[in-house]
Design a protein around this motif. Structure first.
Motif, mmCIF file in Angstrom:
data_model
loop_
_atom_site.group_PDB
_atom_site.id
_atom_site.type_symbol
_atom_site.label_atom_id
_atom_site.label_comp_id
_atom_site.label_asym_id
_atom_site.label_seq_id
_atom_site.Cartn_x
_atom_site.Cartn_y
_atom_site.Cartn_z
ATOM 1 N N PRO A 79 0.832 -1.198 0.000
ATOM 2 C CA PRO A 79 0.000 0.000 0.000
ATOM 3 C C PRO A 79 0.870 1.253 0.000
ATOM 4 C CG PRO A 79 -0.029 -1.071 2.147
ATOM 5 C CD PRO A 79 0.689 -1.988 1.216
ATOM 6 N N GLY A 80 0.522 2.202 -0.825
ATOM 7 C CA GLY A 80 1.328 3.411 -0.919
ATOM 8 C C GLY A 80 1.124 4.322 0.262
ATOM 9 N N SER A 81 -0.121 4.455 0.734
ATOM 10 C CA SER A 81 -0.367 5.254 1.920
ATOM 11 C C SER A 81 -1.700 4.841 2.499
ATOM 12 C CB SER A 81 -0.377 6.752 1.585
ATOM 13 O OG SER A 81 -1.423 7.021 0.675
ATOM 14 N N SER A 82 -1.827 5.042 3.792
ATOM 15 C CA SER A 82 -3.058 4.657 4.464
ATOM 16 C C SER A 82 -3.184 5.455 5.739
ATOM 17 C CB SER A 82 -3.034 3.156 4.773
ATOM 18 O OG SER A 82 -4.100 2.838 5.628
ATOM 19 N N ILE A 83 -4.385 5.963 6.008
ATOM 20 C CA ILE A 83 -4.603 6.767 7.207
ATOM 21 C C ILE A 83 -4.879 5.873 8.406
ATOM 22 C CG2 ILE A 83 -7.089 7.038 6.826
ATOM 23 C CD1 ILE A 83 -4.747 9.753 8.195
ATOM 24 N N ASP C 44 5.531 4.179 3.638
ATOM 25 C CA ASP C 44 6.848 3.937 3.052
ATOM 26 C C ASP C 44 7.863 3.753 4.179
ATOM 27 O OD1 ASP C 44 9.220 3.933 1.756
ATOM 28 O OD2 ASP C 44 8.898 5.809 0.650
ATOM 29 N N HIS C 45 8.625 2.670 4.124
ATOM 30 C CA HIS C 45 9.563 2.396 5.207
ATOM 31 C C HIS C 45 10.575 3.515 5.370
ATOM 32 C CE1 HIS C 45 13.273 1.211 2.937
ATOM 33 N NE2 HIS C 45 12.383 1.144 1.960
ATOM 34 N N LYS C 46 10.868 4.252 4.296
ATOM 35 C CA LYS C 46 11.872 5.321 4.410
ATOM 36 C C LYS C 46 11.315 6.505 5.190
ATOM 37 C CE LYS C 46 12.476 5.244 -0.134
ATOM 38 N NZ LYS C 46 11.730 4.016 -0.481
ATOM 39 N N VAL C 47 10.048 6.845 4.918
ATOM 40 C CA VAL C 47 9.433 7.955 5.663
ATOM 41 C C VAL C 47 9.290 7.568 7.132
ATOM 42 C CG1 VAL C 47 7.375 9.371 5.865
ATOM 43 C CG2 VAL C 47 8.241 8.750 3.608
ATOM 44 N N ILE C 48 8.843 6.322 7.382
ATOM 45 C CA ILE C 48 8.649 5.888 8.763
ATOM 46 C C ILE C 48 9.986 5.824 9.489
ATOM 47 C CG2 ILE C 48 7.850 3.980 10.201
ATOM 48 C CD1 ILE C 48 5.856 3.364 7.909
ATOM 49 N N GLY C 49 10.984 5.293 8.794
ATOM 50 C CA GLY C 49 12.307 5.211 9.410
ATOM 51 C C GLY C 49 12.828 6.584 9.770
ATOM 52 N N MET C 50 12.620 7.556 8.863
ATOM 53 C CA MET C 50 13.082 8.917 9.143
ATOM 54 C C MET C 50 12.316 9.507 10.315
ATOM 55 S SD MET C 50 15.322 11.019 8.329
ATOM 56 C CE MET C 50 15.979 10.075 6.960
ATOM 57 N N ASP C 124 9.784 -2.604 0.191
ATOM 58 C CA ASP C 124 9.297 -1.997 1.431
ATOM 59 C C ASP C 124 9.412 -3.059 2.512
ATOM 60 O OD1 ASP C 124 7.978 -0.499 3.409
ATOM 61 O OD2 ASP C 124 6.711 0.461 1.900
ATOM 62 N N MET C 125 8.969 -2.723 3.732
ATOM 63 C CA MET C 125 8.872 -3.749 4.754
ATOM 64 C C MET C 125 7.736 -4.700 4.380
ATOM 65 S SD MET C 125 11.041 -3.311 7.320
ATOM 66 C CE MET C 125 10.697 -3.184 9.057
ATOM 67 N N ALA C 126 7.728 -5.886 4.997
ATOM 68 C CA ALA C 126 6.729 -6.884 4.623
ATOM 69 C C ALA C 126 5.319 -6.407 4.918
ATOM 70 C CB ALA C 126 7.015 -8.194 5.356
ATOM 71 N N PHE C 127 5.122 -5.702 6.050
ATOM 72 C CA PHE C 127 3.786 -5.232 6.418
ATOM 73 C C PHE C 127 3.831 -3.725 6.607
ATOM 74 C CE2 PHE C 127 4.470 -9.406 8.578
ATOM 75 C CZ PHE C 127 3.724 -10.180 7.709
ATOM 76 N N PRO C 128 3.681 -2.969 5.521
ATOM 77 C CA PRO C 128 3.886 -1.519 5.624
ATOM 78 C C PRO C 128 2.924 -0.831 6.580
ATOM 79 C CG PRO C 128 3.886 -2.226 3.342
ATOM 80 C CD PRO C 128 3.440 -3.392 4.144
ATOM 81 N N ASN C 131 3.877 -1.422 10.025
ATOM 82 C CA ASN C 131 5.056 -0.611 10.277
ATOM 83 C C ASN C 131 4.657 0.805 10.682
ATOM 84 O OD1 ASN C 131 7.780 -0.180 10.359
ATOM 85 N ND2 ASN C 131 7.977 0.261 8.176
ATOM 86 N N ALA C 132 3.688 1.368 9.952
ATOM 87 C CA ALA C 132 3.210 2.703 10.300
ATOM 88 C C ALA C 132 2.580 2.691 11.684
ATOM 89 C CB ALA C 132 2.201 3.188 9.259
ATOM 90 N N LEU C 133 1.829 1.647 11.988
ATOM 91 C CA LEU C 133 1.214 1.551 13.312
ATOM 92 C C LEU C 133 2.291 1.525 14.394
ATOM 93 C CD1 LEU C 133 -1.252 1.143 15.133
ATOM 94 C CD2 LEU C 133 -1.032 -1.306 14.770
ATOM 95 N N SER C 134 3.386 0.784 14.132
ATOM 96 C CA SER C 134 4.492 0.746 15.096
ATOM 97 C C SER C 134 4.959 2.153 15.422
ATOM 98 C CB SER C 134 5.694 -0.011 14.525
ATOM 99 O OG SER C 134 5.424 -1.348 14.392
ATOM 100 N N TYR C 135 5.127 2.956 14.367
ATOM 101 C CA TYR C 135 5.619 4.306 14.622
ATOM 102 C C TYR C 135 4.625 5.100 15.444
ATOM 103 C CZ TYR C 135 6.960 9.090 14.342
ATOM 104 O OH TYR C 135 7.285 10.368 14.713
#
Lengths: 130, 276, 579
Positions: A79-83, C44-50, C124-128, C131-135
């Motif tokens: 997924p490219g982005s998700s809220i 995106d793993h790069k945005v999350i990593g940053m 990307d990471m396996a579960f993007p 990953n965002a939720l982690s952050y």
């Protein structure tokens, strides 16, 4: 998958041995429980991976001579982005604040979490980005 | 590398490497001999107390051994790093030999540390058994830690010493006697620590720790709580006074008179803050 | 976007022809949201990593300021700069921020998130979304932790280890403790999710030909770290939930009065706590193992030995938790002492690997390399004193004194700070296609290196003199003050070095020095793509035939060799010279 499986099975073997030694030298139950738990944590996924390895053989990333062409094809959908991760995270945030500050945080927390769960499921069923 | 006549960088490098090998050959026997040679002369204390108890002196000797081993091993690695960093700094843009594996060296630096660790472990276990031994003793003291003070109770005569924070209590011990301490806490985890005895032990609620001291010299030794126990942890002091057995017998048979209980002192410090 | 992605043309090799576009994915990001909404919704793993890196660096500076206040307090014996209660809050929060919210997340949340998918050639990471939720869990956990200072009664003040029964409702009343527990529950889940994500990414998303024993050591170490996270963090989270129940729901799991056991907390906590030390250390070992070979222009010496050393460190680290409890009198001393001493063996192997990598190399003293060498010295000192502490009779008189404080600061500062900033200087060009200023980086390094020794060496001495840790005041007649003043001066030198870093980040951002895709002539796959990498990372991959695909591509004439392989030309050279 062989090495991956063996790393985890190695975890299981090591902690099996350490757990046994620890139990028979100390008879301390807390530590033994945790060591046994760690042994299972290695054993379950490790044996699962090993079973898969036996079934499907080497993937391109397991073969030292594989070329980039061998891996051609769709890898996965990303997924490219998700809220929804953000909404779910804020729900979890409010949920723990409810435990620290009082129950009035509880209802918005549950609302956010449920919304996010529905949202993320719907997003996945539609196939990625909304 | 075109070092046909002049000793170019490649040749210098080989000489350097050979020197390094010689150095390594010299250091290894030195590492084995150093503790033996040093044992003959005066070994420095490396910053630790020599130990005012027989148990503390055993721990002190182990400390010296570990420190020497640390200097030898740490120093060897330190020199290796230093040598590598200075000797092989970049001089040109050539790509060096891409050596990745040298099995003999790899086995060597796996086996030798295992042997060193085995030696350290043997000495550890020997000392540990000496320090932790609880032979029958003539004197028993029940120590109870509380927020933020200590109570020393002598069950043989019923004598009690108690004090909190700045009004620190003093434990009295006879020298050259095995003294058994029963250590417990009335509330949270505290740490019973006498630096000059080279010893500390947790005082825990619901569990009595038992250990022995055999103090060698008369004197007053300071002690302090080491385990964070709340607001006035920093002020939870006490002292240990070691006296001759005759003086101790005279002291311990004096009645202690009126004294506050642990509960009263805890209330007092919570109400009025630390102090006498 | 794809027209920006070209295979690097720096290589002079013939292997460069077989690069093939292997990634077919749905391109969303180009049409996705922008601005703050992009940040909120990016997977995106790069945005999350940053995001992870920036958040953890902010927390690092906050915790550093707390450390400075504490050092000022200790510069005079009976200082009243802060009260006893404030001092207890300060060291609790300093420890919690540094350990839970900076050192771990900076490595496995920030750098690993950014670098691991690149190093394994994944889009990307396996579960993007996970990953965002982690952050978001990590960020909200961090905010929750800092909220402690705002509530009545102040932040948690029972130390970062929260020993029961000091942490119960009677001894530590107020919301501060609850907030601390809840912050750790959030960040604990964040770490577990990241761990799952890393394992899945490394197991399932590697590029063809990138076998397990061709993964860069950084990725190996992150895999092992992730497994350690999965072993350790659930125990912590469970222990915290039980602590919360003790505080509020009348259970007596950790209290003697109700038939519980205070020592259970210590067992549970350290079963998490000691692997945690290696969760904090292994990623940084990985960073150093990336930096040293690149700036020595040699492959990692003894690569396979190093992998096994990492695995055995991780395994042993989970069997040594009670060496933090030697003085409880309730643990099996020889068992834990032996396993603790044994950790020195694989750690020593790593040292010899690092030295062997530099040996006969061509070492370039870039800032990243300087920080890595600084790490070697710092960690050597911390490691040697660590071996001493593994021996119970020595631990008895150093436990909970400043000797231990100096030891673990040298270990953790050596890893998380020296190696962490080596990673920052090394990968900054990867993140932005620009370099940080090298001369400012060297100022940063030398100030920090000097400050490091000035701060922590006196603490060993004052610890041996008997100064306990976590004391706000100390008696003036014991001669401890001079050591404490030196230590305080050192702390301010370190602070100055971090002011230099801030200036460096600012000036390098405002006046960028563009450096190209692969400024270091690096080895691993992440330097094959553009800097910064495009969305979904790769359009082309080189053939992967060793653990250094980018090096092989750029230097086909110089593959890694074992001892004795390809020696003939050298022998002949030598004979010629002799004649």
């Amino acid at each position: 998958m062989r090495i991956e499986a063996l790393v985890l099975i190695g975890v299981a073997i090591f902690f099996g041995i350490v757990g046994a030694v620890y139990w028979f030298t100390s008879y301390e139950d807390g530590g033994t429980m945790m060591l046994v738990g760690t042994c299972l944590l290695g054993l379950l996924p490790g044996s699962y991976y090993y079973w898969w390895h036996r079934r499907m053989g080497d993937r391109p990333e397991d073969r030292p001579d594989a070329t980039v062409e061998d891996g051609a094809g769709e890898i996965a959908t990303f997924p490219g982005s998700s809220i929804w991760p953000f909404v779910l995270g804020m729900g979890a945030f409010m949920l723990v604040l409810a435990f620290a500050f009082g129950m009035w945080f509880f209802f918005p927390a549950v609302g956010l979490i449920l919304t996010a769960l529905v949202g993320v499921t719907a997003e996945s069923r539609r196939g990625g980005h909304v | 590398m075109s070092d046909a006549v002049a000793p170019g960088p490649g040749r210098l490098r080989r000489i350097g490497a050979r020197l390094a090998k010689v150095r390594a050959r010299r250091i290894v026997p030195l590492a084995i001999l150093a503790p033996i040679v040093l044992a003959g002369c005066q070994v420095p204390d490396f910053g630790a107390f020599k130990g005012a108890t027989s148990q503390g002196q055993d721990a002190y000797k182990l400390w010296q051994g570990f420190f020497i081993a640390g200097i030898v091993v740490g120093g060897f690695v330190f020199l290796l790093i230093l040598w590598a960093v200075f000797r092989y700094r970049r001089r040109n843009e050539a790509v060096p030999r891409q050596t990745q594996y040298r099995p003999v060296i790899e086995i060597l630096y796996t086996v030798v540390p295992i042997l060193i660790v085995a030696g350290l472990f043997v000495f550890t276990v020997i000392t540990e058994n000496e320090v932790d031994a609880v032979p029958n003793s003539q004197v028993t003291i029940d120590v109870t830690a509380f927020q933020w003070g200590w109570q020393f109770y002598y069950p043989a005569t019923g004598k009690v010493v108690i004090g909190q924070t700045l009004d620190q209590p003093q434990m009295v011990l006879p020298i050259n006697r095995d003294v058994t301490i029963h250590l417990e806490s009335a509330d949270v985890v505290h740490g019973f620590y006498v630096p000059e005895f080279n010893f500390s032990r947790y005082a825990q609620p619901g569990y009595v720790n038992v250990f022995n001291f055999n103090v060698l010299h008369t004197g007053v030794y300071r002690g302090q709580c080491t385990q964070l126990c709340g607001l006035y942890h920093s002020l939870m002091l006490f002292s240990v006074k070691a006296v001759t057995p005759a003086q101790f017998d005279a002291w311990v048979h004096q009645t202690s008179g009126h004294h506050a209980t642990i509960g009263q002192l805890k209330q007092q410090i919570r109400a009025n803050g630390p102090g006498a | 976007m794809t027209d920006l992605i070209n295979p690097p043309l720096t290589g002079n090799g013939a292997h460069g022809t077989s690069v093939i576009d292997i990634i077919e994915h749905r391109e969303h990001a180009e049409h996705g949201p922008t601005g703050i909404l992009k940040w909120l919704t990016s997977t995106d793993h790069k945005v999350i990593g940053m995001s992870y890196m920036i958040t953890s660096l902010v927390l690092f500076y906050m915790a550093g300021i707390m450390a400075l206040v504490m050092r000022l307090q200790l510069a005079t014996p009976n200082s009243s700069l802060v009260s006893f209660a404030q001092y207890n809050e300060l060291f609790t929060m300093h420890g919690s921020l540094m350990l839970y919210l900076f050192a771990g997340p900076f490595a496995f949340g920030g750098l690993a998130n950014y670098i691991v998918p690149l190093q394994v050639g994944a889009p990307d990471m396996a579960f993007p979304r996970l990953n965002a939720l982690s952050y978001w869990l990590y960020l909200s956990g961090s905010i929750t932790m800092m909220m402690g200072f705002l509530v009545a009664g102040g932040a948690a003040s029972f130390g970062w280890v929260a020993y029961a029964p000091l942490s119960n409702a009677t001894n530590s009343p107020g919301a501060g403790g609850d907030i601390w527990i809840m912050a750790l529950v959030l960040t604990g889940f964040s770490a577990i999710f990241t761990g799952v994500n890393l394992v899945a990414t490394i197991f399932y998303l590697r590029a063809p030909g990138l076998t397990m024993f061709r993964m860069p050591i950084f990725t190996w170490n992150m895999l092992v770290t992730a497994i350690l996270i999965l072993i350790a963090f659930p125990v912590l989270t469970a222990a915290l939930v039980m602590l919360f129940c003790d505080r509020h729901f009348g259970t007596h799991i950790y209290s003697v009065q109700g038939g519980g056991s205070p020592i259970l907390w210590q067992n549970l906590f350290w079963f998490f706590g000691h692997p945690e030390v290696y969760i904090l250390a292994l990623p940084y070992f990985g960073i150093v193992t990336e930096v040293i070979p690149v700036f020595s222009r040699k492959p990692v010496f003894g690569y396979k030995g190093m992998v096994f050393a990492t695995l055995s460190i991780a395994a042993l680290s989970t069997g040594v938790w009670a060496h933090h409890m030697f003085t409880t009198g309730l643990v099996l001393l020889p068992f834990f002492s032996l396993l603790s001493l044994l950790i020195a063996v694989p750690t020593g192997i790593k040292f010899f690997n690092w030295i062997g990598t530099m040996w006969r190399g061509e070492i370039q003293f870039s800032t990243a390399m300087l920080f890595s060498i600084g790490f070697l010295f710092a960690f050597l000192m911390g490691g040697v004193t660590g071996v001493m502490l593994a021996s119970p009779p020595i631990d008895f008189f150093t436990h909970d004194t400043y000797f231990v404080v100096a030891h673990f600061h040298q270990v953790l500062f050596g890893t998380a700070v020296f190696a962490g900033f080596a990673g920052l200087y090394y990968w900054y060009p990867k993140f932005f296609g620009r370099t940080l200023r090298e001369h400012l980086g060297k100022w940063h390094f030398w100030l920090m290196f000097i400050g490091f020794w000035v701060t922590f060496m006196p603490q060993y001495i004052v610890g041996l003199l008997g100064m306990p840790r976590r004391v706000a005041v100390y008696p003036s007649y014991l001669g401890w003050q001079s050591y404490n003043i030196i230590s305080t001066v050192g702390a301010f030198i370190i602070a100055a070095s971090f002011a230099v870093l801030l200036w460096n980040l600012w000036i390098s951002w405002r006046k960028p020095v563009v450096c190209g895709d692969n400024p270091w002539d690096a080895h691993t796959l992440e330097w094959f793509t553009t800097s910064p990498p495009p969305h979904h990372n790769y359009s082309h991959l080189p053939p992967i035939r060793s653990e250094r695909p980018t090096w092989d591509y750029n230097h086909p004439e110089a593959p890694a060799v074992g001892h004795g392989e390809g020696r003939e030309p050298h022998r002949r050279d030598k004979v010629t010279v002799g004649q």
